[in-house]
Design an enzyme around this catalytic site. Structure first.
Site, PDB file in Angstrom:
ATOM      1  N   HIS A 199       0.854  -1.188   0.000  1.00  0.00           N
ATOM      2  CA  HIS A 199       0.000   0.000   0.000  1.00  0.00           C
ATOM      3  C   HIS A 199       0.891   1.240   0.000  1.00  0.00           C
ATOM      4  CE1 HIS A 199      -2.840   3.054   1.387  1.00  0.00           C
ATOM      5  NE2 HIS A 199      -3.778   2.269   0.889  1.00  0.00           N
ATOM      6  N   GLU A 249      -3.755   2.836  -7.328  1.00  0.00           N
ATOM      7  CA  GLU A 249      -4.096   3.959  -6.454  1.00  0.00           C
ATOM      8  C   GLU A 249      -3.039   5.066  -6.551  1.00  0.00           C
ATOM      9  OE1 GLU A 249      -6.450   3.000  -2.518  1.00  0.00           O
ATOM     10  OE2 GLU A 249      -4.424   2.219  -2.429  1.00  0.00           O
TER      11      GLU A 249
END
Length: 222
Positions: free
Chosen positions: A93, A141
């Site tokens: 992430h 993302e």
């Protein structure tokens, strides 16, 4: 296209901590059952067992390390989160970035322990590289849009469609999720129309005054 996959990342938001982690998971389960859409949650590590024990839905870890049993103080061991009730894990992430070697090691460990793996990426080239490692999902993302309230599907639709195209050429079995700024029904609809199979989102639901209502709004155009 089948039903989309929605993963709700709690990050370290206070609303998703402890009892709140369970309450939000219960809201996810209710909306999932009513809609038939798969909704999973990624609580903080100490809450994985609590959520998995109290709510029947898929629970993901926010991170895991590519290590085995042994002298690895402070690391996240795949077998431990699996036995705590985790179904899968996020890897890389943008708020917990890894090197390429670490990503590969974490993915190998996830597969060893039977965990569904989602590798997070930030642009088309990194998405293509991640797809070559053959995770279950890649989640595109752009970090500048995370938590912005501006959905990537509107701010930079080409990064989503380009990622979908790149992954389909490398390994069509790898699914693509879209993240960053996703919070409303229009955002999910746009992400799906661009070819993604679901979304990874956080603050728009976790920090909402009524997470269940926010989830219902998210899926209303599916």
């Amino acid at each position: 296209m089948g039903s989309p996959f929605i993963l709700l990342n709690y990050k370290t938001y206070i609303q998703g901590t402890g009892k709140g982690a369970v309450d939000i998971a219960k809201a996810c389960k209710t909306v999932s059952e009513e809609s038939g859409i798969e909704i999973a949650v990624a609580p903080q590590l100490p809450d994985i067992y609590r959520v998995a024990s109290e709510v029947e839905l898929s629970v993901f870890s926010q991170h895991m390390d590519g290590i085995g049993a042994g002298s690895f103080t402070g690391h996240v061991f795949g077998k431990c989160i699996k036995e705590a009730g985790a179904f899968g894990t996020l890897i890389n992430h943008s708020e917990r970035r890894l090197t390429l070697a670490e990503i590969e090691a974490s993915l190998k460990a996830a597969k060893e322990f039977g965990l569904r793996a989602i590798i997070c990426t930030n642009n088309v080239p990194t998405t293509a590289a991640a797809a070559a490692l053959v995770p279950d999902y890649v989640a595109i993302e752009p970090p500048e849009l995370i938590g912005s309230g501006i959905p990537v599907s509107k701010a930079d639709p080409e990064v989503v469609s380009g990622s979908v195209e790149a992954v389909s050429k490398i390994n069509p079995d790898v699914k693509v999720l879209c993240g960053a700024g996703i919070s409303k029904g229009e955002d999910l609809r746009a992400a799906l129309d661009l070819g993604s199979q679901g979304v990874l989102l956080a603050s728009g639901i976790v920090k909402a005054s009524d997470p269940k209502a926010a989830l219902e709004d998210l899926i209303r155009l599916v």
